[in-house]
Design a protein around this motif. Structure first.
Motif, PDB file in Angstrom:
ATOM      1  N   GLN A 160       0.807  -1.211   0.000  1.00  0.00           N
ATOM      2  CA  GLN A 160       0.000   0.000   0.000  1.00  0.00           C
ATOM      3  C   GLN A 160       0.847   1.270   0.000  1.00  0.00           C
ATOM      4  O   GLN A 160       0.426   2.298  -0.533  1.00  0.00           O
ATOM      5  CB  GLN A 160      -1.000  -0.016   1.157  1.00  0.00           C
ATOM      6  N   TYR A 189       0.884  -1.229   7.745  1.00  0.00           N
ATOM      7  CA  TYR A 189      -0.220  -2.130   8.059  1.00  0.00           C
ATOM      8  C   TYR A 189       0.276  -3.110   9.099  1.00  0.00           C
ATOM      9  O   TYR A 189       1.341  -3.708   8.940  1.00  0.00           O
ATOM     10  CB  TYR A 189      -0.674  -2.896   6.810  1.00  0.00           C
ATOM     11  N   TYR A 192     -10.262  -1.072   1.792  1.00  0.00           N
ATOM     12  CA  TYR A 192     -10.331  -2.507   2.060  1.00  0.00           C
ATOM     13  C   TYR A 192     -11.773  -2.959   2.284  1.00  0.00           C
ATOM     14  O   TYR A 192     -12.154  -4.071   1.913  1.00  0.00           O
ATOM     15  CB  TYR A 192      -9.455  -2.865   3.267  1.00  0.00           C
ATOM     16  N   TYR A 215     -13.360  -7.276   1.969  1.00  0.00           N
ATOM     17  CA  TYR A 215     -12.569  -7.904   3.024  1.00  0.00           C
ATOM     18  C   TYR A 215     -12.681  -7.093   4.299  1.00  0.00           C
ATOM     19  O   TYR A 215     -12.626  -5.871   4.283  1.00  0.00           O
ATOM     20  CB  TYR A 215     -11.095  -8.013   2.623  1.00  0.00           C
ATOM     21  N   CYS A 222      -5.769 -13.309   0.950  1.00  0.00           N
ATOM     22  CA  CYS A 222      -6.322 -11.959   1.127  1.00  0.00           C
ATOM     23  C   CYS A 222      -5.457 -10.930   0.425  1.00  0.00           C
ATOM     24  O   CYS A 222      -5.959 -10.008  -0.240  1.00  0.00           O
ATOM     25  CB  CYS A 222      -6.430 -11.623   2.613  1.00  0.00           C
ATOM     26  N   ALA A 255      -6.486  -8.507  -2.579  1.00  0.00           N
ATOM     27  CA  ALA A 255      -6.436  -7.062  -2.381  1.00  0.00           C
ATOM     28  C   ALA A 255      -5.635  -6.391  -3.489  1.00  0.00           C
ATOM     29  O   ALA A 255      -6.015  -5.321  -3.990  1.00  0.00           O
ATOM     30  CB  ALA A 255      -5.811  -6.746  -1.013  1.00  0.00           C
ATOM     31  N   LEU A 282      -8.711   0.818  -3.507  1.00  0.00           N
ATOM     32  CA  LEU A 282      -7.898   1.715  -2.668  1.00  0.00           C
ATOM     33  C   LEU A 282      -7.719   3.062  -3.349  1.00  0.00           C
ATOM     34  O   LEU A 282      -7.792   4.113  -2.699  1.00  0.00           O
ATOM     35  CB  LEU A 282      -6.538   1.071  -2.375  1.00  0.00           C
TER      36      LEU A 282
END
Length: 637
Positions: free
Chosen positions: A192, A215, A524, A529, A568, A572, A579
């Protein structure tokens, strides 16, 4: 004489235990390699065996888990590879190297190693780090574990005379958590940050080129609590409601009766019912209930509860044993007289406390270990915390407060109303615990069948209100309930949110998400998720508890958890547009090179020619377009 190397978790503990065991006699101190970690020497007898005791310490973990060098640079590999990239434990810092050298030097000349680390999982993990260091230079060491819960004479002497074995299950649980957190945190943080930092002008940071959009498996659910409450407030639509109130004044006082129906959102319906009451206003008493009701003292304090109560009250960041503690408090000018009453059998005030439900196997309930009327070097906050701990301890060994509660129900035109009043018969623990009160008003006397004309009968309106922002005490409560972090790390997770500009805290210690924090959670969430929810972390914590109990292996938990989180992650990344869309709600697009261009023309478009495992990306530098990535961070034209 047996030479025994004793190792505590921090210097202050080593000093305290050495003083207790030596009783201050024949205690010598010398310097170790680390200026902060002294070595104390004295003689002592363990179960009749004469020992020369050497007591030193570490300062937390000696090692930390990291990826091997070829995976440590941010652009060295596809972040998805971090879920299975090789990891190793490495030395943390120079001061830790000095501690390691001290342990090695002392261990060479000793026959026993006694571990005095904290008796929770983290302490057990550090204990095995100490074992690894010491046995690397002396594999003939006899290794023992001292289990204690407080730095008081009886606990320390009992621990050393009843030495145990170290618990590998506890250490494995921490190893599993460290590896899970490293892999998940590093992969999502790199993903990210590289995706979003250069794509938007993020005004939350002073230098957004160095901004890290971190994160963490604990950090992100903590942010989720803040954002969820904020969204609940933002989505609240005030709605008007109506309720009927009644009061009755007599020579004995005034009683206020509330409508047992509560309230109605239909104005016309409320008016019809109200008019029925006005047309036939005589009230008939249908029930009078009197009962003795206790108000129980608080449970014994654990660290989280102390933090919550200190935040709430101050806005700050065995029976014989307990009676001995109370005896020490009899001389205090503030609560000494209460302590004297508590110890008087004739008062009947003493009560053995209830269990609070938390047991980390390392710490007893927080309680005063010695008397103090206040020290000259204590700050105001220090004095207030000591007062809270002492008053809380005196409260939870006291009898509950007792009140006589009266409830009266009346009937007006078929509608039921009720009023309650309370008289405190015995304050008991409330005499000392000034942080709680138990108010109530005295009701006039009523009898079943009695009728009266209400003094007032009104139709009142109100508006629904949203809940308040989460306070620090609220947030700690949410984290504790869902198993997010430990008593030692919860504040670190909260501080990380503030440091990363994901949330702010106002003067009333209430939290709001920043645009950046809200955007990340929104992105997210839009993917479908619930990475910002506590459920995934709660499952991980249950698995790690199973490891600590020997019901699951470390390898089993690592495999299951990392497979789930890698799936996941890949999903993502596939849905990263969500995002971008969430960030675009709050931030302007950047004109800097990189950003979105980097990730549209920089898709992972071919395998590394050397390792045939890692993906490579196409990016532009000063000399033109090149492929970057691969297992070894190589590039090719």
């Amino acid at each position: 004489m047996v030479r025994v190397l004793n190792v505590a978790e921090k210097p202050s503990v080593a000093k305290s235990v050495a003083n207790i065991l030596s009783r201050g006699q024949g205690l010598r101190m010398r310097e170790g390699r680390s200026r902060y970690n002294k070595i104390y020497e004295f003689n002592y007898s363990i179960n009749g065996c004469h020992c020369q005791m050497l007591f030193t310490s570490v300062t937390g973990h000696l090692m930390e888990l990291e990826f091997e060098d070829r995976f440590r640079k941010w652009h060295s590999c596809d972040p998805a590879l971090l879920f299975q990239a090789p990891v190793r434990k490495i030395q943390m810092m120079q001061d830790k190297l000095d501690i390691k050298r001290t342990l090695e030097e002392e261990a060479r000349t000793c026959q026993w190693l006694v571990l005095w680390l904290d008796c929770d999982r983290e302490g057990e993990n550090i204990a095995f780090e100490v074992i690894d260091v010491c046995t690397s230079v002396n594999r003939h060491l006899t290794i023992k574990r001292a289990r204690f819960s407080a730095l008081i004479d009886r606990d320390i002497h009992h621990a050393v005379q009843n030495l145990d074995n170290a618990n590998k299950y506890f250490a494995d649980a921490v190893d599993a958590r460290q590896e899970i957190d490293l892999r998940i945190g590093a992969s999502f943080t790199r993903f990210q940050t590289m995706l979003l930092r250069d794509a938007f002008v993020i005004d939350s940071a002073t230098d957004d080129r160095n901004l890290v959009l971190s994160y963490g498996p604990c950090q992100f659910p903590t942010l989720g609590f803040i954002v969820e409450r904020y969204w609940e407030i933002q989505s609240h639509e005030p709605e008007e409601f109506w309720t009927i109130n009644c009061s009755h004044r007599s020579d004995e006082g005034t009683a206020t009766f509330g409508w047992m129906h509560g309230h109605l959102f239909d104005h016309a319906c409320a008016v019809i019912i109200y008019e029925m009451c006005v047309e036939d206003p005589i009230a008939t008493v249908t029930k009078v209930r009197q009962q003795e009701k206790p108000k129980y003292p608080p449970y014994p304090l654990n660290t989280i509860e102390l933090e919550k109560r200190a935040s709430r009250y101050f806005r700050m960041i065995s029976e014989h044993t307990m009676k001995a503690i109370v005896q020490e408090q009899q001389g205090h000018p503030g609560w000494g007289s209460y302590a004297q009453r508590l110890l008087d059998p004739a008062s009947g005030l003493w009560r053995n406390p209830s269990s609070g439900g938390h047991d980390d196997k390392a710490h007893p309930p927080i309680h005063p270990t010695k008397f103090s009327a206040g020290e000259s070097n204590w700050s105001q906050d220090h004095n207030r915390l000591y007062e809270l701990v002492v008053r809380h301890f005196l409260a939870y060994v006291s009898q509950p407060a007792v009140g006589a509660e009266t409830t009266v129900e009346i009937d007006i035109a078929g509608e039921m109303f009720s009023a309650s009043g309370r008289v405190i018969l015995a304050k008991n623990y409330l005499d000392v615990y000034r942080f709680e009160s138990w108010g109530g008003s005295l009701l006039p006397t009523y009898a079943v069948g009695q009728q009266f004309m209400p003094t007032t009968l009104t139709l009142d309106s109100g508006v629904t209100r949203p809940p308040p922002l989460l306070s620090e005490a609220d947030l700690l409560g949410c984290m504790d309930k869902e198993g997010i972090g430990t008593d030692a790390t919860m504040h670190d997770h909260i501080k990380k949110l503030l440091d990363r500009f994901y949330a702010t805290k106002d003067a009333n210690t209430r939290f709001s998400p920043t645009n950046l924090g809200e955007a990340l959670v929104m992105g997210y969430d839009d993917m479908g998720y619930k990475l910002w929810k506590p459920y995934l972390r709660a499952v991980m914590e249950r698995d790690m508890k199973a490891v600590s109990e020997g019901n699951k292996s470390k390898a089993e938990v690592l495999e299951t958890c990392l497979q789930q989180m890698k799936a996941c992650f890949l999903d993502a990344r596939q849905n990263k547009v969500k995002l971008f869309e969430a960030m675009a709600v709050f931030f302007e697009r950047s004109n800097r090179p990189g950003g979105d261009d980097q990730h549209t023309s920089g898709e992972f478009i071919r395998r590394c020619g050397l390792c045939q495992e890692a993906d490579m990306v196409l990016r532009k530098n000063r000399s033109g377009w090149k492929f970057y990535g691969g297992m070894y961070g190589l590039s090719s034209v």
